[in-house]
Design an enzyme around this catalytic site. Structure first.
Site, PDB file in Angstrom:
ATOM      1  N   CYS A 231       0.836  -1.243  -0.052  1.00 25.96           N
ATOM      2  CA  CYS A 231      -0.032   0.061   0.051  1.00 25.96           C
ATOM      3  C   CYS A 231       0.991   1.265  -0.112  1.00 25.96           C
ATOM      4  CB  CYS A 231      -0.778   0.181   1.219  1.00 25.96           C
ATOM      5  SG  CYS A 231      -1.991  -1.728   1.371  1.00 25.96           S
ATOM      6  N   ALA A 232       1.420   1.671  -1.273  1.00 21.25           N
ATOM      7  CA  ALA A 232       2.767   2.294  -1.237  1.00 21.25           C
ATOM      8  C   ALA A 232       2.577   4.095  -1.214  1.00 21.25           C
ATOM      9  CB  ALA A 232       3.358   2.155  -2.449  1.00 21.25           C
ATOM     10  N   PRO A 234       2.044   7.629  -0.105  1.00 24.32           N
ATOM     11  CA  PRO A 234       2.570   8.757  -1.015  1.00 24.32           C
ATOM     12  C   PRO A 234       3.713   8.332  -1.522  1.00 24.32           C
ATOM     13  CG  PRO A 234       2.561   9.545   1.332  1.00 24.32           C
ATOM     14  CD  PRO A 234       2.073   8.153   1.421  1.00 24.32           C
ATOM     15  N   GLY A 235       4.774   7.383  -0.949  1.00 25.96           N
ATOM     16  CA  GLY A 235       6.186   6.876  -1.493  1.00 25.96           C
ATOM     17  C   GLY A 235       7.247   7.084  -0.409  1.00 25.96           C
ATOM     18  N   LYS A 237       8.093   5.614   2.150  1.00 21.65           N
ATOM     19  CA  LYS A 237       8.667   4.112   2.284  1.00 21.65           C
ATOM     20  C   LYS A 237       9.244   3.680   1.269  1.00 21.65           C
ATOM     21  CE  LYS A 237       5.420   3.591   6.391  1.00 21.65           C
ATOM     22  NZ  LYS A 237       4.669   4.832   6.111  1.00 21.65           N
ATOM     23  N   ASP A 255      -1.139   0.708  -5.246  1.00 19.75           N
ATOM     24  CA  ASP A 255      -1.959   1.749  -4.437  1.00 19.75           C
ATOM     25  C   ASP A 255      -3.115   1.663  -5.530  1.00 19.75           C
ATOM     26  OD1 ASP A 255      -3.091   4.292  -3.240  1.00 19.75           O
ATOM     27  OD2 ASP A 255      -1.500   3.480  -1.846  1.00 19.75           O
ATOM     28  N   ASP A 302       1.991  -1.680   4.779  1.00 22.99           N
ATOM     29  CA  ASP A 302       1.569  -0.398   5.658  1.00 22.99           C
ATOM     30  C   ASP A 302       0.039  -0.029   5.101  1.00 22.99           C
ATOM     31  OD1 ASP A 302       2.037   3.117   6.099  1.00 22.99           O
ATOM     32  OD2 ASP A 302       2.265   1.612   7.616  1.00 22.99           O
ATOM     33  N   CYS A 360       0.322   3.629  11.635  1.00 26.68           N
ATOM     34  CA  CYS A 360       0.249   4.843  12.156  1.00 26.68           C
ATOM     35  C   CYS A 360      -0.817   4.879  13.283  1.00 26.68           C
ATOM     36  CB  CYS A 360       0.395   6.092  11.046  1.00 26.68           C
ATOM     37  SG  CYS A 360      -0.924   6.251  10.305  1.00 26.68           S
TER      38      CYS A 360
END
Length: 817
Positions: A231-232, A234-235, A237, A255, A302, A360
């Site tokens: 679940c990439a 906004p990028g 990670k 995504d 994530d 988070c």
């Protein structure tokens, strides 16, 4: 009006938990990001106050505004710097201004406060009063940490060196430090803004919260691997994974949101990422059996979560109604169900070895409960213990996981778990599968490139087995050297730097147990530091246990050498004594056998104040031997000329790095100062294992901090071919004496003038502990004597190396240049 419309849109998305405020703001591509972010954050902070004002004045009914648009307008009108729009919107708001102001005044009178901030709930006031630091991840695809630091220093920032405790992250404006847990992370004061900075615009630095850097760091896929970021967007990670992989291999990123994926593509382009394959696709619909993913061994998951860990989204739930709480519980249950499906799906990839799961969120339902359910359904996977020194752990029984929070880690709230496939699947009816931290066969390196049980990870190649714990060593007594104050220490010292966590996950209980084998062998001198994680506490607990097991004088005397490595600051008597007594308490001693002092910056002369106080404390009986670590000859002369008695100086000294012989050796001999050396085995590179091998270059090959550090030293000293000649020569000498290359390398340094002892890392609490004991004993045995021919053959190679004194400077200058 565009500012207010965009702010209202972002608040609406945040309420629907579509992302963190900061991410939503920067994804918006609004022309004035700073202005938008400030308005959104302040409106969010005062949200409950603004809503009460709006409802009490019936503003929505009179104006037909939607709630979030009304909030941003009312905030700027009453609490901000005034409305920044014109036309009909401003006319409407000014029409109701008096009633809005009167309602705000009424609220203050009712609560008996005078400031707007005092109307906020206590929890919001507390978080507002202690803002989080600004974290900056150095993008190693485009630069190095050292180059970034140098650029920032030239740009007017003041670098304070490595952080070692949480308090070090409280910084003044323009000051910054290197993070104590993540080596590529720099930490600045909260209000430091980099959005218009060259390094940010050029993609050399990434603005990313420390907790958000944890998932990629603990997954740590080696270069060349195939990785999925499930679940990439906004990028951040994704770019972190690419940096760890050095852009080698394949990085599949999925995504569902096409717009977010497009923004992510721009971010990755700026960051210099080239190994990615982006897909606008639902991860749950990706086929694990597809040939495209047959080599995937690492997954970062994530998934969407409540976002409750984000500081700006944390709410005071104490005043929530029962209906609101029931609605929230239902939402969390729905999220947890989705997260568990994602986690189970990720574990279906046939060659998967490790999966990191992160959120988070601060809610147990999304964290420990999801992981527990997954492990019960997937008995072929188990948890891996992470970062032994991380201050906040997962809730029991999942203490192997990490949690993060503003109060304990100075980050947003976060949760991280690392799952690893194991060869033998257990019964599906058993409890949660967790790696036993005491099991050598499954202790994982923090870097994640190798298991610590791998035979390749042993720092030195050894020829004999260790004695069993409790079995007394039958060899000759270990040779000792007497320091100036009368303390006798072994000429081979047990180095404890590896328990800091940079060489693998450390099981503290096992580390304490491992120390017994060294003592049984007669190696009773331990070298530690206040910055080596739990080293001082481990020694203290072992010493206490040893005394309790022995009766009276039966307990062998131990010698404890520790270091004090403060950040440059005011060095008054109170601060110095406080640091000393903290070490004494951890080590469980009434006085320190040997206190070795290190100072980062010679330009800051307050090291002389610190040493003067330490000398006084020595006179008072709290320190037996006062010593130094990584001081150069010039400073040694300066310190001793002030009447401060120095017993030893700990420096790097090996067949590769012979700088101590240039100047320091002579001064030490003239002033009865012993050299205690580290790096003598070059982190394990001076061993048979590297003879005839191709040059290690990748992170997977240089998988410990020591290997990486000393490989850099070899590159400065000469090159890999010259190093191979040295290893071949050492092997010839070693065969002549029936010992190992490591033994010869150690003996050579022990025979150098002024050298009192050599420190050899003992790998406590991780695989390999005790394996080098026999080699250590042999290297200091009087029976081993290098002949003149042996020395001449070795020096015929080392003479052809470069002059490190000229390239680096005197001892310790590598830490200050």
């Amino acid at each position: 009006m565009a500012l207010y419309m965009k702010a209202a849109e972002i608040l609406e998305k945040a309420e629907r938990k579509q992302g963190a405020l900061k991410t939503l703001v920067y994804d918006s591509k609004f022309p004035n990001i700073k202005q938008l972010f400030a308005l959104v954050c302040e409106t969010q902070k005062f949200s409950c106050i603004l809503q009460e004002i709006i409802e009490s004045t019936k503003l929505l009914k009179h104006t037909k505004l939607k709630m979030n648009l009304a909030k941003v307008l009312v905030y700027d009108l009453l609490m901000g710097q005034g409305l920044k729009c014109g036309g009909s919107w401003k006319a409407v708001m000014m029409k109701h201004r008096s009633r809005l102001q009167a309602e705000l005044a009424r609220m203050k009178v009712k609560q008996k406060v005078s400031r707007n901030e005092d109307l906020l709930p206590a929890s919001v006031q507390q978080s507002t009063g202690d803002p989080l630091p600004r974290y900056v991840r150095v993008n190693t695809l485009k630069t190095t940490v050292e180059d970034a630091v140098d650029y920032l220093k030239r740009d007017g920032f003041s670098y304070l060196g490595q952080a070692y405790k949480l308090e070090d992250l409280t910084l003044k404006e323009r000051n910054f430090v290197r993070d104590q847990h993540l080596p590529h992370l720099l930490v600045f004061s909260p209000k430091t803004d980099f959005h218009d900075h060259f390094l940010y615009k050029a993609g050399h630095i990434i603005l990313q919260d420390k907790a958000s850097c944890l998932p990629a760091s603990v997954l740590s896929p080696p270069p060349g691997s195939h990785v999925i970021d499930a679940c990439a967007a906004p990028g951040n990670k994704t770019s972190h994974l690419a940096a760890i992989m050095k852009n080698k291999g394949k990085l599949f990123a999925f995504d569902l949101d096409a717009k977010r994926l497009a923004t992510m593509s721009t971010l990755l382009l700026r960051a210099g990422v080239t190994c990615q394959q982006l897909a606008n696709q639902d991860f749950l619909k990706v086929d694990p059996q597809s040939p495209q993913y047959k080599d995937v061994e690492y997954i970062l998951l994530d998934p969407s979560c409540s976002g409750s860990g984000m500081a700006c989204l944390q709410e005071d739930s104490s005043s929530s109604s029962s209906a609101d709480r029931e609605k929230e519980e239902a939402r969390l249950a729905s999220l947890a169900s989705f997260q568990l499906r994602c986690l189970n799906h990720g574990l279906k990839f046939p060659r998967l070895q490790r999966l990191v799961y992160s959120t988070c969120s601060i809610h147990t339902q999304e964290n420990e409960e999801v992981v527990t359910a997954c492990l019960q359904q997937n008995p072929g996977f188990r948890l891996v213990p992470l970062l032994a020194e991380w201050p906040e752990r997962g809730l029991e029984p999942l203490a192997q996981c990490l949690r993060a929070s503003a109060s304990k880690t100075r980050t947003h709230g976060f949760f991280v778990a690392l799952l690893e496939r194991h060869a033998k699947a257990e019964s599906p009816n058993q409890e949660v599968q967790i790696i036993d931290p005491g099991s050598e066969s499954h202790s994982l390196s923090v870097c994640g490139e190798k298991t610590a049980a791998s035979p390749e990870e042993s720092e030195v190649s050894y020829t004999e087995d260790k004695p069993a714990a409790g079995q007394k060593n039958e060899m000759d007594p270990v040779p000792r050297v007497k320091l100036t104050g009368g303390l006798e220490i072994c000429r081979i010292l047990n180095g404890m730097w590896q328990v800091s966590g940079t060489h693998g996950i450390v099981d503290v209980t096992k580390a304490i147990e491992d120390m017994q084998a060294y003592v049984d062998a007669g190696l009773t001198t331990f070298d530690m530091a206040d910055i080596y994680g739990p080293a001082e506490k481990i020694f203290g607990q072992f010493s206490s246990q040893l005394k309790s097991k022995s009766s009276g004088s039966d307990a062998p005397p131990l010698q404890a050498l520790t270091k004090w490595v403060p950040r440059p600051r005011a060095m008054d008597r109170r601060a110095v004594e406080k640091a000393l007594r903290r070490s004494m308490a951890d080590m469980q001693v009434d006085s320190v056998d040997c206190l070795q002092f290190h100072w980062w910056d010679y330009r800051d002369k307050r090291y002389l104040d610190a040493l003067a106080h330490l000398s006084d404390l020595q006179q008072e009986g709290l320190i037996r031997e006062l010593s130094l670590t990584n001081f150069d000859t010039q400073r040694l002369e300066e310190i001793t000329s002030r009447g401060i008695r120095i017993s030893s100086n700990q420096v790097q000294y090996s067949l590769i790095d012979q700088r101590p012989a240039a100047r320091m050796q002579e001064f030490c001999l003239a002033n009865n100062i012993q050299l205690l050396t580290y790096g003598t085995l070059a982190g394990g590179l001076l061993s048979e294992r590297y003879l005839g091998k191709a040059e290690p270059k990748s992170r997977a090959e240089l998988y410990t901090a020591s290997l990486s550090k000393y490989k850099d030293m070899i590159d400065t000293w000469g090159d890999w071919s010259l190093f191979q000649e040295l290893l071949a020569t050492l092997e010839t000498v070693a065969k002549g004496h029936g010992c190992s290359v490591a033994t010869v390398a150690t003996r050579y340094i022990l025979d150098r003038p002024a050298v009192g002892g050599v420190i050899v890392g003992c790998r406590l609490g991780i695989a390999g502990a005790g394996q080098h004991i026999s080699d250590s004993l042999r290297s200091c045995s009087p029976e081993l004597r290098l002949t003149a021919e042996d020395v001449a053959a070795i020096e015929a190679v080392t003479r052809r190396s470069k002059d490190l004194m000229m390239l680096i400077g005197d001892c310790g200058d590598e830490y200050r240049n």
